[in-house]
Scaffold this active site. Structure first.
Site, mmCIF file in Angstrom:
data_model
loop_
_atom_site.group_PDB
_atom_site.id
_atom_site.type_symbol
_atom_site.label_atom_id
_atom_site.label_comp_id
_atom_site.label_asym_id
_atom_site.label_seq_id
_atom_site.Cartn_x
_atom_site.Cartn_y
_atom_site.Cartn_z
ATOM 1 N N CYS A 14 28.850 30.432 32.517
ATOM 2 C CA CYS A 14 29.350 31.417 33.297
ATOM 3 C C CYS A 14 27.858 32.295 33.613
ATOM 4 O O CYS A 14 28.136 32.959 34.548
ATOM 5 C CB CYS A 14 30.284 32.523 32.836
ATOM 6 S SG CYS A 14 32.205 31.378 32.856
ATOM 7 N N HIS A 24 35.000 36.034 40.329
ATOM 8 C CA HIS A 24 34.381 35.393 39.772
ATOM 9 C C HIS A 24 34.339 34.213 40.040
ATOM 10 O O HIS A 24 34.291 33.073 39.734
ATOM 11 C CB HIS A 24 34.965 34.986 38.405
ATOM 12 C CG HIS A 24 33.718 34.540 36.899
ATOM 13 N ND1 HIS A 24 32.735 35.084 37.524
ATOM 14 C CD2 HIS A 24 34.005 34.286 35.239
ATOM 15 C CE1 HIS A 24 32.160 34.364 35.600
ATOM 16 N NE2 HIS A 24 32.984 33.704 35.188
#
Lengths: 399, 477
Positions: A85, A338
């Site tokens: 991420c 996200h």
């Protein structure tokens, strides 16, 4: 040997960021074109005038050709990077080092993720052949283990901690509601969040980041060249990355109330930037609020609070938009969404807007001043016990 | 010439899954069937291979095992030996042969017979998972479970000289075989079919009588010298009629009825399961005959030895019968795949890689970690460590846990804990056989071999943690 950083040697001179959300009508190509196009327009450059590209995507495509094709690049070096991420941040880090070294004059970092095409909930890791003994738990469940461990260690009443976690989500939704590019633009009260059904440990879906498609981009040049492209560049003060060795999963002394990779990463970044009192010196921070307990622990790991006190500071509004140190003024992962490969660059995009005074008035931070003009971004990938952590510190003036 | 080594049973252990179905609940759903008492139900993550491992884990110590025989009517794989996974989970040496004897209940007696004749002690393990259409007799009367016997030549018990002494010496064997149709199931079908029961009853009583006569003759005994008799078979009525014909009276040991009421007929596992429960209850110097009616009849005559008096089965059968957790009809049907339930909106896990699994067999199947020179335990094993560290027998404590309602699971939710093992080592690992609402930090757990999921027809075996089951030890249960 040493981690010396590139303080004030590289500047961001233009950025772009798409709206994050369910882009059913756009593919990764379209999102890349939008984000890269906005950045190029900001610097009044064409794609051919950029010397090298770094493309961050966790699992929406492979190789530099994923960017070279939509941009129609000819003869350009394009590298695809992945670091879970923290992928978008990693793209910027590579591009910044490339111009700092003198290898290139102008480089672009682009991050993209097309998550919503999978048809599944949440984020799903690319399947790698294994012996079948690895965990299949969701990230939400892994991070959910932080909350009871924190309550236990610091003697916090679980109901009080539940409110503090809800306050994190509520704050980020409040900020995101004031952000036209955010995925979720609805305010949600602490009471509403506390009333939600648990899906992983004590966490509800409102404790989890939005899952979104999106892209973001940054153009970097050596600091001395910055004025050719903008009169208000952002100077890179620090870039730090730590990849954990997974020892937290097997080490009985790890107690799930801290992320040691983040602590090390922040120390390195503060040293590079010369920051000694982050809570006072930073004007804002964008942090990786993938789940509400993550933001709680980050407030301590990043040195914004003493151990065991972040829950109280959160409830006291220290990190609110009008608080002592605004955290996630753009809504964070929670509300902005996200798209994995883009998120790290999206955080920097908010620093870009805020430090340049371009954030919409409704969410403009009040902490900015002549002697307080630094922003921190923190981006992580992985889980408690095994993660990669990235921290950048950016400033509107060179020292 | 040394006298012939006594052959017989050297050790035994059993495994009953923790879940129980109340037979009374069947007719409300199926409109027929059911009855009194409960039956055992293998959990969604258990199959005959995993149950066989559980039964065999506690019985191997002190035995120089030469071969492994695995009997079942419900093999997890066809065309691939299942006994090799059991072999790996038990950490047996490569030299130990491993064979499946699969297909019918009678396979179990064939495996026992082969084991008794082995040159070195043999592990004979049988496990079964019994299903039936809702409302059927098989559904209500069947049960899931496993039993393991170590059989073969006994020793004096002196570890320097030879192996463990026999707990029960095999004195004789009698078989009677006939081709007739009582029950059948085509490969791939889930449920057996049965012929009208009076036909099978007549054949079985005749065959049982013949096997009984042959067994006693080969043992050189008469019927009045027999102290205890066990009669098992899928045809319940035939077992009852045979017992009456043989005029067994009180010699028909009551554990048979107790297991039928609380566990059910566990197919290929049942002969050894009832024998183990009987041996738990009786003392040395007793003659026991085990008669199994399955496509013919097999009878083995045993005399218990002095060693039985001091033998402690790992977890006695009858203790397990009483320690059950109720499972509802719907969940049972979902576990067996008879009632597909909407999966979470998450991708199903991919199939495990044969090559990757092949590199980590000791970890994946044997739960063997590693240890460095400072004694620090690493799970999974670290390539930097000098020594393996077997951990399948370790107990531990839950440090923290979570309940994941979003992750893929064949039976959501996933209950997952960080476990610190006594003596070192930490592993974040899935829990099983737990009520998600009843898990607490500090709970004590032990490891159990399970099937995590199946993908592309590949069963993904690994270990999970479960609450420590009560054991009869020196201090009692």
């Amino acid at each position: 040997m040493g981690s010396h950083g590139i303080r004030d040697r590289v500047a961001i001179v233009a950025m772009g960021c798409t709206r994050f959300g369910e882009h059913w009508d756009k593919g990764a190509d379209d999102l890349l074109l939008d984000a890269a196009g906005e950045a190029l327009a900001g610097a009044e450059l064409t794609a051919a005038e950029v010397d090298a590209y770094w493309l961050g995507t966790a699992q929406s495509g492979m190789s530099g050709m994923m960017l070279a094709k939509p941009l129609g690049l000819e003869g350009k070096p394009v590298t695809r990077v992945e670091n879970m991420c923290a992928t978008g941040s990693e793209a910027l880090r590579q591009a910044a080092y490339a111009v700092s070294s003198g290898a290139y004059d102008v480089a672009m970092a682009v991050g993209v993720e097309k998550v919503k095409d999978s048809g599944y909930q949440g984020l799903n890791a690319f399947p790698i052949p294994t012996d079948g003994t690895n965990r299949t738990l969701t990230a939400a469940a892994m991070f959910s283990m932080v909350a009871p461990a924190y309550a236990e260690r610091y003697g916090v009443d679980p109901a009080e901690l539940r409110r503090a976690l809800a306050r994190v989500a509520s704050k980020n939704h409040y900020n995101g509601a004031r952000n036209p590019k955010a995925q979720f633009r609805r305010e949600v009260s602490v009471e509403q969040i506390c009333a939600m059904a648990a899906v992983a440990g004590e966490l509800s879906v409102f404790d989890c980041a939005g899952v979104a498609d999106g892209a973001a981009a940054a153009l970097v040049v050596r600091a001395e060249d910055a004025e050719r492209y903008t009169d208000r560049p952002l100077f890179i003060k620090a870039l730090s990355l730590v990849a954990g060795n997974g020892s937290g999963l097997t080490d009985p002394s790890y107690d799930y109330t801290t992320f040691p990779e983040v602590v090390r990463c922040a120390e390195d970044a503060y040293r590079q930037a010369g920051v000694t009192d982050p809570r006072a010196q930073l004007a804002m921070a964008e942090v990786h609020d993938c789940f509400t307990p993550t933001e709680l622990v980050l407030m301590e790991d990043l040195g914004f609070c003493e151990r065991g006190t972040a829950w109280k500071a959160i409830l006291d509004g220290v990190f609110d938009l009008d608080g002592e140190l605004p955290v996630n003024p753009d809504g964070g992962l929670k509300s902005f969404g996200h798209p994995v490969g883009a998120s790290g660059l999206r955080m920097i995009y908010e620093a870009w807007l805020q430090l340049r005074g371009e954030a919409p008035e409704a969410r403009r931070i009040a902490t900015l001043g002549a002697d307080r003009n630094l922003a921190l971004t923190h981006n992580l990938g992985g889980y408690p016990g095994e993660m990669v952590s990235f921290v950048s510190i950016l400033g509107s003036t060179p020292d | 010439m040394t006298p012939a080594t006594p052959r017989g049973i050297l050790a035994y252990g059993t495994y009953l899954p923790v879940h129980r179905r109340d037979r009374a609940a069947i007719s409300a759903v199926a409109g027929k069937g059911g009855g009194q008492g409960t039956r055992t139900v293998a959990s969604y993550d258990e199959d005959t291979t995993t149950m066989a491992v559980e039964a065999a884990r506690g019985v191997l110590a002190g035995h120089d095992i030469g071969s492994l025989w695995f009997a079942t009517t419900a093999p997890a794989y066809a065309d691939k030996t299942n006994a090799t996974a059991i072999h790996a989970a038990l950490g047996l040496a490569p030299e130990v042969a491993a064979f499946d004897v699969a297909g019918a209940v009678r396979s179990a007696m064939g495996a026992l017979r082969a084991g008794l004749h082995s040159a070195r002690p043999a592990l004979v393990v049988a496990a079964d998972l019994r299903t039936g259409l809702p409302g059927s007799g098989d559904e209500a009367a069947g049960g899931d479970g496993a039993a393991a016997l170590v059989v073969g030549p006994g020793g004096t018990g002196d570890p320097g000289r030879d192996g463990r002494p026999v707990l029960a010496q095999a004195l004789g064997w009698g078989s009677a075989t006939a081709e007739f149709l009582d029950r059948w199931r085509a490969p791939g079908e889930q449920h057996a079919k049965v012929w009208e029961e009076r036909f099978g009853e007549g054949r079985y009583v005749d065959l049982g009588q013949r096997a009984w006569d042959h067994a006693l003759a080969s043992a050189g005994l008469t019927a009045d010298q027999v102290d205890h008799v066990i009669v098992v078979g899928a045809h319940a009525r035939a077992t009852t009629t045979l017992a009456r014909k043989l005029d067994l009276g009180a010699r028909l040991h009551p554990v048979g009825a107790e297991l039928a009421a609380g566990v059910g007929f566990t197919g290929a596992a049942h002969p050894a399961l009832v024998l183990a429960a009987t041996l738990d209850e009786i003392g040395p110097g007793q003659v026991v005959v085990l008669v199994t009616l399955a496509d013919g009849a097999d009878a083995v005559v045993l005399r218990t030895g002095e060693a039985l008096a001091s033998y402690c089965s790992p977890v006695p059968d009858l203790d397990q019968v009483g320690a059950g957790a109720a499972v509802g009809y719907g969940r049972y049907l979902a576990w067996r795949g008879f009632l597909p339930v909407d999966p979470p909106r998450r991708p199903e896990p991919g199939r495990p890689s044969a090559a990757a699994a092949g590199r980590s067999t000791e970890w994946k199947f044997g739960f063997v970690g590693s240890e460095d020179d400072a004694g620090t335990v690493h799970l999974p094993p670290s390539p930097l460590d000098p020594r393996p560290r077997p951990m399948s027998g370790a107990t531990g404590t839950i440090v923290t846990f979570t309940v994941d309602r979003m992750a893929y699971s064949p039976s959501p939710p996933v209950v997952f804990a960080v476990v610190d093992f006594d003596g070192g080592g930490r592993l974040p690992v899935e829990l099983t056989d737990v009520d998600p609402a009843a898990v607490h930090i500090g709970d004590r757990v032990e490891m159990t071999f399970r099937r995590l999921y199946t993908a592309d027809g590949i069963h993904n075996y690994f270990w999970k943690a479960r609450p420590i089951r009560s054991r009869v030890t020196g201090e009692g249960s």
